[in-house]
Design a protein around this motif. Structure first.
Motif, PDB file in Angstrom:
ATOM      1  N   ALA A  15     -15.724  26.795  -0.709  1.00 52.58           N
ATOM      2  CA  ALA A  15     -15.711  27.178  -2.120  1.00 52.58           C
ATOM      3  C   ALA A  15     -15.388  25.984  -3.012  1.00 52.58           C
ATOM      4  N   VAL A  16     -14.374  25.219  -2.646  1.00 50.17           N
ATOM      5  CA  VAL A  16     -13.987  24.053  -3.454  1.00 50.17           C
ATOM      6  C   VAL A  16     -15.089  23.003  -3.421  1.00 50.17           C
ATOM      7  N   SER A  17     -15.684  22.753  -2.265  1.00 54.29           N
ATOM      8  CA  SER A  17     -16.763  21.773  -2.147  1.00 54.29           C
ATOM      9  C   SER A  17     -17.976  22.190  -2.972  1.00 54.29           C
ATOM     10  N   GLY A  18     -18.320  23.454  -2.906  1.00 52.76           N
ATOM     11  CA  GLY A  18     -19.446  23.961  -3.697  1.00 52.76           C
ATOM     12  C   GLY A  18     -19.198  23.833  -5.186  1.00 52.76           C
ATOM     13  N   THR A  19     -17.987  24.142  -5.613  1.00 54.00           N
ATOM     14  CA  THR A  19     -17.638  24.024  -7.029  1.00 54.00           C
ATOM     15  C   THR A  19     -17.688  22.566  -7.488  1.00 54.00           C
ATOM     16  N   LEU A  25     -23.216  17.919 -10.379  1.00 51.30           N
ATOM     17  CA  LEU A  25     -24.626  18.041 -10.781  1.00 51.30           C
ATOM     18  C   LEU A  25     -24.763  18.305 -12.275  1.00 51.30           C
ATOM     19  N   LYS A  26     -23.900  19.153 -12.817  1.00 52.27           N
ATOM     20  CA  LYS A  26     -23.923  19.413 -14.263  1.00 52.27           C
ATOM     21  C   LYS A  26     -23.583  18.156 -15.046  1.00 52.27           C
ATOM     22  N   TRP A  27     -22.624  17.374 -14.571  1.00 48.06           N
ATOM     23  CA  TRP A  27     -22.238  16.129 -15.239  1.00 48.06           C
ATOM     24  C   TRP A  27     -23.401  15.132 -15.222  1.00 48.06           C
ATOM     25  N   LYS A  28     -24.086  15.004 -14.060  1.00 48.56           N
ATOM     26  CA  LYS A  28     -25.224  14.093 -13.959  1.00 48.56           C
ATOM     27  C   LYS A  28     -26.358  14.531 -14.885  1.00 48.56           C
TER      28      LYS A  28
END
Length: 121
Positions: A15-19, A25-28
């Motif tokens: 869960a933490v890795s996925g988040t 990805l959103k930042w990029k």
């Protein structure tokens, strides 16, 4: 029946890795949009290839509609790579002949639709 510690830790790690991956990805994506905005190039979100393949419109008609809607120069991501679409014949000639060395990592793609060139130009 209580869950074992290994299952809880595994689930939490996933869960933490996925988040973290989603945030990165959103930042990029925001960074890429800012890059084009700073250069006065409109960034356009394209539908993914799978949904576009089920569209009733032909690919060249979709491209023509995008050029009409967003103008002759706009940016997007294709297969995760930033791409600038240019639909102005004079500018294409300038890029491919006179300023050839200034544009690195360029790719010219007609996507197997020669008729699309007639429609766009």
């Amino acid at each position: 029946m209580p869950m074992s510690n290994a299952v809880v830790y595994s689930t939490a790690t996933v869960a933490v890795s996925g988040t973290l991956l989603w945030v990165w990805l959103k930042w990029k994506d925001a960074q890429l949009r800012r890059h084009f905005r700073d250069r006065n190039i409109q960034f356009v979100d394209f539908p993914n290839l799978i949904s576009q393949s089920f569209s009733k419109k032909h690919f060249e008609q979709e491209e023509y509609d995008r050029v009409k809607k967003y103008g002759k120069i706009f940016a997007t991501k294709i297969f995760g790579q930033p791409t600038i679409f240019v639909a102005d014949p004079e500018l294409i000639q300038l890029i491919l002949s006179k300023d050839f060395t200034s544009f690195t990592n360029r790719r010219v793609s007609f996507l197997g639709y020669p008729s699309s060139l007639k429609i766009i130009f």
